[in-house]
Scaffold this active site. Structure first.
Site, PDB file in Angstrom:
ATOM      1  N   SER A  68      53.359  91.218  79.221  1.00  0.00           N
ATOM      2  CA  SER A  68      52.421  92.570  79.068  1.00  0.00           C
ATOM      3  C   SER A  68      51.830  93.040  77.643  1.00  0.00           C
ATOM      4  CB  SER A  68      53.501  93.407  79.653  1.00  0.00           C
ATOM      5  OG  SER A  68      53.068  93.583  80.994  1.00  0.00           O
TER       6      SER A  68
ATOM      7  N   LYS B 227      48.196  92.893  77.677  1.00  0.00           N
ATOM      8  CA  LYS B 227      47.179  94.866  77.885  1.00  0.00           C
ATOM      9  C   LYS B 227      46.884  94.979  77.014  1.00  0.00           C
ATOM     10  CE  LYS B 227      49.992  95.322  82.002  1.00  0.00           C
ATOM     11  NZ  LYS B 227      51.044  94.187  82.369  1.00  0.00           N
TER      12      LYS B 227
ATOM     13  N   SER C 251      53.161 100.454  80.942  1.00  0.00           N
ATOM     14  CA  SER C 251      52.471  98.401  81.806  1.00  0.00           C
ATOM     15  C   SER C 251      52.155  98.355  83.052  1.00  0.00           C
ATOM     16  CB  SER C 251      53.749  97.253  81.368  1.00  0.00           C
ATOM     17  OG  SER C 251      53.454  96.847  80.604  1.00  0.00           O
TER      18      SER C 251
ATOM     19  N   LYS D 216      53.278  98.078  71.829  1.00  0.00           N
ATOM     20  CA  LYS D 216      53.149  97.269  73.523  1.00  0.00           C
ATOM     21  C   LYS D 216      54.368  95.897  74.331  1.00  0.00           C
ATOM     22  CE  LYS D 216      51.934  97.252  77.516  1.00  0.00           C
ATOM     23  NZ  LYS D 216      53.610  97.099  78.052  1.00  0.00           N
TER      24      LYS D 216
END
Length: 247
Positions: free
Chosen positions: A48, A51, A89, A198
């Site tokens: 992720s 993202k 997320s 992140k």
């Protein structure tokens, strides 16, 4: 017989991938120097962390107040989608942003991969906007450029660095306030110098984390990929954030 051989081969590949050493990289954005590097050029899934690129492409096209359909009768703002994408997320938020892009999801992915070319990344590919695909690959060294680029977006900085965010949610005729805890909550609560954060996780990618931090007026990118557990990832993150040798 062929099926048995294929099964054995896939089992060996999976085992080798799982045993690959984790990656750690600390990069000084100001001096353009690599401060620490462990397995930093290994090509591996990013989960992720994808993202961050999804958010950049979305912010380049949409206004935060734009509303996108999530069903035949409901819509949400781009701001709400990006908050869910960056904080918890949310994979569905990624797909909504991608499919409503001009010419759809395919064009959105093309824009993501075009940005990698602009950044000069030769080992980075995006095949979905969420990071669920193991074909979303990169290296820690190349991720430093994506994280640095995301740091030029004030919205990404403001949202991804918060331990939790309160969001208004409409439920039929009622409006309620919900709290969205960041997937990197424990580290964000402990350290107040993180500008971008992140996390990522899939079985293939392991536990991953990308951060942009301010260290004594210098910006540093910290990349951790392939840790076996969240506890191991957080321990590595704390060690890198606290290490005086990295100042």
């Amino acid at each position: 017989m062929r099926r048995i051989i294929l099964f054995v081969f896939l089992s060996i590949v999976s085992t080798v991938w799982a045993k690959e050493l984790p990656t750690a990289l600390v990069y000084n954005v100001n001096s353009k120097e690599t401060v620490l590097s462990e397995n930093a050029d290994a090509v591996r899934p990013m989960a992720s962390i994808t993202k961050l690129m999804t958010a950049m492409i979305a912010l380049d096209h949409y206004d935060l107040s734009d509303k996108l359909p999530v069903s035949k009768t409901a819509s949400v703002t781009v701001e709400q989608l990006l908050i869910r994408l960056l904080v918890v997320s949310d994979n569905t938020a990624s797909e909504i942003l991608a499919r409503n892009y001009p010419n759809g999801r395919t064009a959105f992915l093309a824009a993501m991969n075009s940005r990698t070319q602009q950044l000069g990344l030769k080992n980075t590919e995006f095949h979905d906007p969420s990071g669920l695909s193991a074909d979303n690959i990169t290296t820690a060294r190349e991720l430093t450029k994506i994280v640095t680029a995301s740091g030029t977006y004030p919205f990404i900085q403001n949202i991804s660095s918060q331990p939790a965010i309160r969001q208004t949610q409409q439920d039929k005729k009622k409006t309620k306030i919900i709290t969205l805890p960041n997937t990197n909550n424990s580290i964000l609560v402990e350290f107040n110098n993180i500008l971008i954060s992140k996390t990522g996780f899939t079985n293939r990618a392991g536990r991953c984390l990308a951060m942009l931090v301010d260290r004594n007026g210098q910006q540093q990118v910290i990349i951790i990929l392939g840790e076996p557990t969240k506890q191991a990832r957080d321990k590595t993150a704390r060690n890198l954030l606290l290490s005086a040798a990295l100042n």
